[in-house]
Design an enzyme around this catalytic site. Structure first.
Site, PDB file in Angstrom:
ATOM      1  N   ASN A  25       0.805  -1.228   0.000  1.00 49.58           N
ATOM      2  CA  ASN A  25       0.000   0.000   0.000  1.00 49.58           C
ATOM      3  C   ASN A  25       0.838   1.278   0.000  1.00 49.58           C
ATOM      4  O   ASN A  25       0.290   2.379  -0.068  1.00 49.58           O
ATOM      5  CB  ASN A  25      -0.984  -0.005   1.179  1.00 49.58           C
ATOM      6  CG  ASN A  25      -2.088  -1.024   0.945  1.00 49.58           C
ATOM      7  OD1 ASN A  25      -2.247  -1.541  -0.168  1.00 49.58           O
ATOM      8  ND2 ASN A  25      -2.853  -1.335   1.986  1.00 49.58           N
ATOM      9  N   ARG A  95      -8.592  -1.826  -7.459  1.00 52.66           N
ATOM     10  CA  ARG A  95      -9.175  -0.516  -7.149  1.00 52.66           C
ATOM     11  C   ARG A  95      -8.148   0.598  -7.100  1.00 52.66           C
ATOM     12  O   ARG A  95      -8.414   1.731  -7.454  1.00 52.66           O
ATOM     13  CB  ARG A  95      -9.825  -0.594  -5.769  1.00 52.66           C
ATOM     14  CG  ARG A  95     -11.252  -0.839  -5.740  1.00 52.66           C
ATOM     15  CD  ARG A  95     -11.781  -0.561  -4.369  1.00 52.66           C
ATOM     16  NE  ARG A  95     -12.623   0.609  -4.358  1.00 52.66           N
ATOM     17  CZ  ARG A  95     -12.253   1.790  -3.961  1.00 52.66           C
ATOM     18  NH1 ARG A  95     -11.058   1.999  -3.506  1.00 52.66           N
ATOM     19  NH2 ARG A  95     -13.095   2.801  -4.004  1.00 52.66           N
ATOM     20  N   ARG A 402      -2.132 -11.007  -4.270  1.00 50.42           N
ATOM     21  CA  ARG A 402      -2.210  -9.547  -4.450  1.00 50.42           C
ATOM     22  C   ARG A 402      -1.356  -8.833  -3.410  1.00 50.42           C
ATOM     23  O   ARG A 402      -0.868  -7.737  -3.672  1.00 50.42           O
ATOM     24  CB  ARG A 402      -3.663  -9.068  -4.325  1.00 50.42           C
ATOM     25  CG  ARG A 402      -4.553  -9.530  -5.456  1.00 50.42           C
ATOM     26  CD  ARG A 402      -5.913  -8.873  -5.360  1.00 50.42           C
ATOM     27  NE  ARG A 402      -5.754  -7.523  -4.871  1.00 50.42           N
ATOM     28  CZ  ARG A 402      -6.558  -6.934  -3.986  1.00 50.42           C
ATOM     29  NH1 ARG A 402      -7.604  -7.565  -3.520  1.00 50.42           N
ATOM     30  NH2 ARG A 402      -6.330  -5.701  -3.593  1.00 50.42           N
TER      31      ARG A 402
HETATM   32  N1  EPU Z   1     -14.729   6.385   1.566  1.00 46.46           N
HETATM   33  C1  EPU Z   1     -15.797   7.112   1.073  1.00 46.46           C
HETATM   34  N2  EPU Z   1     -15.552   8.003   0.070  1.00 46.46           N
HETATM   35  C2  EPU Z   1     -14.305   8.208  -0.447  1.00 46.46           C
HETATM   36  C3  EPU Z   1     -13.236   7.468   0.071  1.00 46.46           C
HETATM   37  C4  EPU Z   1     -13.483   6.558   1.083  1.00 46.46           C
HETATM   38  O1  EPU Z   1     -16.927   6.965   1.519  1.00 46.46           O
HETATM   39  O2  EPU Z   1     -14.157   9.036  -1.351  1.00 46.46           O
HETATM   40  C5  EPU Z   1     -14.976   5.447   2.675  1.00 46.46           C
HETATM   41  C6  EPU Z   1     -14.677   3.988   2.284  1.00 46.46           C
HETATM   42  O3  EPU Z   1     -15.777   3.402   1.633  1.00 46.46           O
HETATM   43  C7  EPU Z   1     -14.370   3.359   3.633  1.00 46.46           C
HETATM   44  C8  EPU Z   1     -13.667   4.507   4.384  1.00 46.46           C
HETATM   45  O4  EPU Z   1     -14.035   5.707   3.701  1.00 46.46           O
HETATM   46  O5  EPU Z   1     -15.572   3.033   4.274  1.00 46.46           O
HETATM   47  C9  EPU Z   1     -12.167   4.443   4.439  1.00 46.46           C
HETATM   48  O6  EPU Z   1     -11.655   4.025   3.195  1.00 46.46           O
HETATM   49  P1  EPU Z   1     -10.241   4.490   2.638  1.00 46.46           P
HETATM   50  O7  EPU Z   1     -10.467   5.442   1.526  1.00 46.46           O
HETATM   51  O8  EPU Z   1      -9.348   4.922   3.745  1.00 46.46           O
HETATM   52  O9  EPU Z   1      -9.714   3.105   2.044  1.00 46.46           O
HETATM   53  P2  EPU Z   1      -8.862   2.974   0.743  1.00 46.46           P
HETATM   54  O10 EPU Z   1      -7.965   4.139   0.633  1.00 46.46           O
HETATM   55  O11 EPU Z   1      -9.718   2.626  -0.404  1.00 46.46           O
HETATM   56  C10 EPU Z   1      -6.751   1.815   1.805  1.00 46.46           C
HETATM   57  C11 EPU Z   1      -6.003   0.528   1.617  1.00 46.46           C
HETATM   58  C12 EPU Z   1      -6.848  -0.613   2.139  1.00 46.46           C
HETATM   59  C13 EPU Z   1      -7.110  -0.359   3.625  1.00 46.46           C
HETATM   60  C14 EPU Z   1      -7.801   1.005   3.803  1.00 46.46           C
HETATM   61  C15 EPU Z   1      -8.033   1.396   5.249  1.00 46.46           C
HETATM   62  C16 EPU Z   1      -4.641   0.943  -0.324  1.00 46.46           C
HETATM   63  C17 EPU Z   1      -4.366   0.674  -1.749  1.00 46.46           C
HETATM   64  N3  EPU Z   1      -5.706   0.353   0.195  1.00 46.46           N
HETATM   65  O12 EPU Z   1      -7.976   1.694   1.071  1.00 46.46           O
HETATM   66  O13 EPU Z   1      -6.064  -1.791   2.009  1.00 46.46           O
HETATM   67  O14 EPU Z   1      -7.939  -1.365   4.144  1.00 46.46           O
HETATM   68  O15 EPU Z   1      -7.006   2.035   3.188  1.00 46.46           O
HETATM   69  O16 EPU Z   1      -6.845   1.486   5.916  1.00 46.46           O
HETATM   70  O17 EPU Z   1      -3.895   1.670   0.330  1.00 46.46           O
HETATM   71  C18 EPU Z   1      -5.710  -4.099   1.784  1.00 46.46           C
HETATM   72  O18 EPU Z   1      -4.499  -3.873   1.691  1.00 46.46           O
HETATM   73  O19 EPU Z   1      -6.171  -5.272   1.927  1.00 46.46           O
HETATM   74  C19 EPU Z   1      -6.660  -2.997   1.742  1.00 46.46           C
HETATM   75  C20 EPU Z   1      -7.948  -3.168   1.488  1.00 46.46           C
END
Ligand code: EPU
Length: 428
Positions: A25, A95, A402
């Site tokens: 990540n 994603r 992954r």
């Molecule tokens: N959210 C919204 N709107 C947005 C963005 C996020 O509603 O515009 C919500 C999401 O649906 C979720 C929450 O906010 O309910 C937090 O999501 P976040 O955006 O922080 O997650 P992400 O950036 O999509 C990253 C990691 C994930 C990890 C999460 C939380 C990467 C590529 N992915 O996802 O990693 O679980 O942060 O720490 O950095 C994994 O490695 O298995 C993984 C899923």
């Protein structure tokens, strides 16, 4: 077409040492950010992961020159990038492809990326990313399943952006968009994850001007262009934590190497509550359960520095074999519970109530045929296989590739009896 199946023979116990790879990540946003650099950059010791391959494929299709060396350092040169579009197949596969939106907008004032939509762990919109781009002067349209972001002025303008909720990739996308924007961008309620800091470190190495990464306010002063540079990426704290939890659940002992123990503080505290003896050095952590069954420990997932949602599935299996009852409240994603159903097949005493997983620990589980539904659920099921009597068959195991580099080799060296087989899919 073949499907990959993992066979795990249990019960088995973790014992030994493991070298932790670099963080998936952190690498994904860093790779995406290289589209902003009109010079070659080098990222060292990149792990062999499916998500990394997907990101490199996407960058290659966009016209980035990608050269992989034998030691897995990767040179990327986006000088001649020609395609400002991330197509549906690659975005659906991963994603995190949407992380090219910010950098493309920053450099070209234009980006087209397929809508990521829902995924296995919840709805996961990107509305906060897009609202931030709008504040910086971009217009956002939707066309044939694509988000089309355009800045008519050519160059984004710095803005004050307050995120309604902490978002990791949202913070990263906006921080990257701000790098080549005109003037100052302030991101408030920013994610404080170590991977956000690592991205800022890389960007500053190639000439960006970013302050405050790792706090909840990040300030980016836009620069005209970026230059060459190289970067050593942070260790993978989720891989590290997965091995620690596996050792604790199996009453084993482990030394994880090439880590920064302070980054794992909250998890280490919870593991100590579960009964683990823990010792740390400058770049290692030693955990020993002294053959004792873990105690059940309740947790609530939170943004960093809280208990990570990426450990929730692995912690569920630890609680499912621990002494006592416990709950896990999932506060980040709305549907990250697919492993609960699979663990029930293995005779775990586990149930779901709203966003809370409840367990009453059993000392052993029973082997079963289960389905890996996402990356962290796969890790949870492998640990469950180690704890069960008999051979657990895990289908759809490709998800694990992954995010866990060389997982079979590492697990076998730690004393786990497991192997993978290709099985033909029946055709009708
Ligand atoms: N959210 C919204 N709107 C947005 C963005 C996020 O509603 O515009 C919500 C999401 O649906 C979720 C929450 O906010 O309910 C937090 O999501 P976040 O955006 O922080 O997650 P992400 O950036 O999509 C990253 C990691 C994930 C990890 C999460 C939380 C990467 C590529 N992915 O996802 O990693 O679980 O942060 O720490 O950095 C994994 O490695 O298995 C993984 C899923």
């Amino acid at each position: 077409m073949d499907k990959e199946v993992l066979y795990v023979k249990g019960p088995s116990k973790i014992a030994g040492e493991v070298e932790i790879s670099k963080a998936k990540n952190a690498i994904l946003p860093i790779l995406a950010s290289t589209v902003m650099v009109k010079n070659p950059v080098v990222i060292n010791q990149v792990p062999a992961l499916l998500d990394v391959t997907s990101m490199l494929t996407l960058l290659g299709q966009m016209g980035v020159d990608v050269t992989v060396s034998q030691d897995m350092s990767i040179e990327l040169d986006a000088t001649k990038l020609f395609r400002l579009k991330a197509p549906t197949d690659l975005v659906q596969e991963m994603r995190a492809s949407c992380l090219v939106l910010g950098p493309m907008l920053s450099r070209f004032g234009y980006a087209e990326v397929a809508m990521p939509g829902g995924c296995a762990i919840g709805t996961r919109p990107i509305d906060m990313h897009l609202d931030g781009f709008r504040k910086m002067g971009a217009t956002i349209k939707y066309r044939n399943g694509y988000v089309v972001a355009r800045c008519r002025a050519g160059r984004l303008k710095g803005a004050d952006i307050k995120l309604q909720q902490v978002t990791v990739t949202g913070t990263e996308n906006l921080m990257m968009a701000a790098v080549l924007a005109e003037g100052r961008t302030t991101i408030m309620n920013a994610a404080k994850e170590p991977e956000v800091i690592d991205l800022a470190l890389f960007l500053n190495t190639v000439g960006a001007n970013i302050h405050g990464a790792g706090t909840d306010t990040i300030i980016v002063d836009g620069v005209e262009q970026l230059s060459s540079g190289s970067h050593h990426v942070l260790f993978d704290r989720i891989e590290a934590g997965t091995y620690l939890i596996a050792a604790a659940a199996t009453r084993g002992s482990i030394k994880i190497k090439h880590v920064v123990p302070s980054v794992l503080r909250v998890l280490l505290e919870k593991l100590e509550e579960a009964g683990a003896n823990i010792c740390t050095g400058p770049d290692w952590v030693l955990l020993d359960m002294q053959n004792q069954r873990p105690k059940a420990v309740s947790v609530e997932t939170m943004p960093y520095p809280g208990f990570s949602t990426d450990f929730q599935a692995q912690w569920s299996i630890l609680n499912a074999v621990a002494d006592g009852e416990a709950t896990i409240a999932e506060q980040i994603f709305d549907n990250r519970f697919m492993h609960v159903k699979e663990l029930k097949k293995m005779a775990a005493n586990i149930k779901l109530d709203g966003n809370t997983i409840m367990t009453k620990g059993r000392s052993h589980l029973t082997a079963a045929e289960v389905y890996a539904t996402d990356l962290r659920a796969s890790a949870c099921l492998i640990i469950a296989g180690m704890l069960a009597h008999g051979t657990t068959i895990i289908r759809d195991i490709r998800h694990v590739d992954r995010g866990y580099e060389l997982i079979e080799e590492k697990m076998v060296r730690l004393g786990v009896d497991l192997y993978r087989k290709q099985e033909p899919v029946e055709s009708f």
